[in-house]
Design an enzyme around this catalytic site. Structure first.
Site, short mmCIF file in Angstrom:
data_model
loop_
_atom_site.label_atom_id
_atom_site.label_comp_id
_atom_site.label_asym_id
_atom_site.label_seq_id
_atom_site.Cartn_x
_atom_site.Cartn_y
_atom_site.Cartn_z
N ASP A 22 0.83 -1.21 0.00
CA ASP A 22 0.00 0.00 0.00
C ASP A 22 0.87 1.26 0.00
OD1 ASP A 22 -2.32 1.46 0.03
OD2 ASP A 22 -2.76 1.13 2.15
N HIS B 208 2.30 3.39 -9.12
CA HIS B 208 2.11 1.96 -9.38
C HIS B 208 3.28 1.39 -10.18
CE1 HIS B 208 -1.72 2.35 -7.56
NE2 HIS B 208 -2.34 2.94 -8.57
N LEU C 266 10.68 -20.46 -5.02
CA LEU C 266 9.65 -19.65 -4.38
C LEU C 266 8.31 -19.77 -5.12
CD1 LEU C 266 8.99 -17.13 -2.39
CD2 LEU C 266 9.46 -15.74 -4.41
C1 IPE Z 1 -5.48 -2.65 -0.18
O1 IPE Z 1 -5.10 -1.33 -0.43
C2 IPE Z 1 -5.45 -3.44 -1.43
C3 IPE Z 1 -4.15 -3.56 -2.09
C4 IPE Z 1 -3.00 -3.19 -1.60
C5 IPE Z 1 -4.18 -4.17 -3.37
P1 IPE Z 1 -6.15 -0.14 -0.48
O2 IPE Z 1 -5.38 1.11 -0.56
O3 IPE Z 1 -7.16 -0.39 -1.54
O4 IPE Z 1 -6.85 -0.31 0.94
P2 IPE Z 1 -7.87 0.61 1.75
O5 IPE Z 1 -9.13 0.65 0.98
O6 IPE Z 1 -7.24 1.95 1.90
O7 IPE Z 1 -8.03 -0.08 3.06
C1 IPE Z 2 -1.60 0.30 -3.34
O1 IPE Z 2 -1.35 1.67 -3.34
C2 IPE Z 2 -1.84 -0.24 -4.74
C3 IPE Z 2 -3.22 -0.65 -5.01
C4 IPE Z 2 -4.20 -0.67 -4.15
C5 IPE Z 2 -3.54 -1.06 -6.37
P1 IPE Z 2 -2.53 2.72 -3.34
O2 IPE Z 2 -2.90 3.01 -4.75
O3 IPE Z 2 -3.64 2.26 -2.47
O4 IPE Z 2 -1.82 3.98 -2.70
P2 IPE Z 2 -2.43 5.01 -1.63
O5 IPE Z 2 -2.95 4.20 -0.48
O6 IPE Z 2 -3.51 5.78 -2.32
O7 IPE Z 2 -1.27 5.86 -1.24
MG MG Z 3 -4.04 2.48 -0.50
#
Ligand code: IPE
Ligand code: IPE
Ligand code: MG
Length: 240
Positions: A13, A30, A124
Site C-alpha cells: 500500500d 504503481h 519460491l
Molecule cells: C489494499 O489497499 C489493497 C491492495 C493493496 C491491493 P487499499 O489502498 O485499496 O486499501 P484501503 O481501501 O485503503 O483499506
Molecule cells: C496500493 O497503493 C496499490 C493498489 C491498491 C492497487 P494505493 O494506490 O492504495 O496507494 P495510496 O494508499 O492511495 O497511497
Molecule cells: Mg491504499
C-alpha cells in the site's frame, strides 16, 4: 536464518501517496511499485522464503477512477509479460488468486500463460492476489461446501476447519505466518481473513515504492523476536 516464516503475505500500500510526494500522478506510483515487487521477490528468494503472497488489486479497487483501473490492468499485463522469463529462470512458480473472471480477457490469458510456464518450478511460490477479497473467497467456499452437502458427497459433520481451508483459493499453500502492510495503515482490508487467523502482523510507515530488501529483513527480524503462543502460556512454549 533460523525461525523464518515459510509464507509471507504483503499488502502493498501507498503507491498513490508516494507518487503525490513526487508531484506525479498515481500511475507513476504503481509503476514504481513494480520495482519494489522485483526487489522483494529477489530478497525472498535469496533468504529462502517458500511462499510469498502479494495483494496487488482488491475487489474494492474496481471502484477506483476508470483511468486508474485500466492503467493498472495494462501494467499487470505488461509486467507479467516482461517478468515471466526471469521468474522462470529463477525457478519461481507463479500463482494467481482472486475473482479472475472479472479481469479483461487479455489479462486472463497473460495469467494462465504465466502459471502454465512456471508450473513445474520448485523455488519460491509467488502468489499474486488480483481482484481478490476474502469475503468473496469465503462466499465461494461456502457455496462449494453447500453444494457437496446437497449432492450427498459431504456430511454436515465433516465440515471441519480443514474442509474450509481446502475450499479457499489458497488450499495448496500453508497459512502465512507473517503479514506485512506498508504505508502506515493498520487494517486488513479484506485480505486473507481466514488464513491470517494466527499470523504475526507487521505495519510500517514506509510507502510501498520505497520498500526494499532492508525493509523486508527488518520485518523478518521483528517477526523472529516475537513469541508465538497460539493460546498457550509463555512457560508452556519454553518447556514444549
Ligand atoms: C489494499 O489497499 C489493497 C491492495 C493493496 C491491493 P487499499 O489502498 O485499496 O486499501 P484501503 O481501501 O485503503 O483499506
Ligand atoms: C496500493 O497503493 C496499490 C493498489 C491498491 C492497487 P494505493 O494506490 O492504495 O496507494 P495510496 O494508499 O492511495 O497511497
Ligand atoms: Mg491504499
Amino acid at each position: 536464518m533460523e525461525r523464518l516464516p515459510k509464507h509471507i503475505a504483503i499488502i502493498m500500500d501507498g503507491n498513490g501517496r508516494w507518487a503525490k510526494e513526487q508531484g506525479q500522478d498515481r500511475l507513476f506510483g504503481h509503476y514504481h511499485g513494480v520495482i519494489s515487487v522485483r526487489k522483494v521477490v529477489e530478497a525472498a528468494t535469496e533468504i529462502g522464503i517458500e511462499y510469498l503472497t502479494l495483494y496487488a488489486f482488491s475487489t474494492e479497487n474496481w471502484d477506483r477512477p476508470q483511468a486508474e483501473v485500466s492503467g493498472l490492468m495494462t501494467l499487470f499485463v505488461d509486467t507479467i509479460a516482461k517478468e515471466v522469463p526471469d521468474l522462470h529462470k529463477n525457478n519461481i512458480k507463479l500463482h494467481f488468486i482472486g475473482n479472475l473472471d472479472m479481469l479483461p480477457k487479455e489479462a486472463q490469458e497473460a495469467l494462465s500463460n504465466a502459471m502454465e510456464i512456471t508450473a513445474q518450478n520448485t523455488g519460491l511460490t509467488l502468489i499474486i492476489a488480483l481482484s481478490y477479497s476474502s469475503r468473496w473467497e469465503l462466499v465461494e467456499a461456502t457455496k462449494r461446501i453447500a453444494q457437496k452437502v446437497l449432492n450427498g458427497s459431504l456430511d454436515m459433520e465433516h465440515i471441519t476447519e480443514a474442509e474450509i481451508s481446502e475450499n479457499l483459493t489458497t488450499s495448496e499453500f500453508p497459512d502465512p505466518e507473517l503479514m506485512i502492510r506498508t504505508s502506515g495503515e493498520c487494517r486488513i482490508s479484506n485480505f486473507l481473513l481466514y488464513q491470517l487467523a494466527y499470523a504475526e502482523l507487521y505495519f510500517t510507515d514506509t510507502l510501498w515504492p520505497a520498500f526494499g530488501k532492508e525493509d523486508l529483513i527488518k520485518a523478518l527480524s521483528e517477526y523472529q523476536s516475537r513469541e508465538r503462543r497460539f493460546g498457550k502460556t509463555s512457560e508452556q512454549i519454553h518447556t514444549d
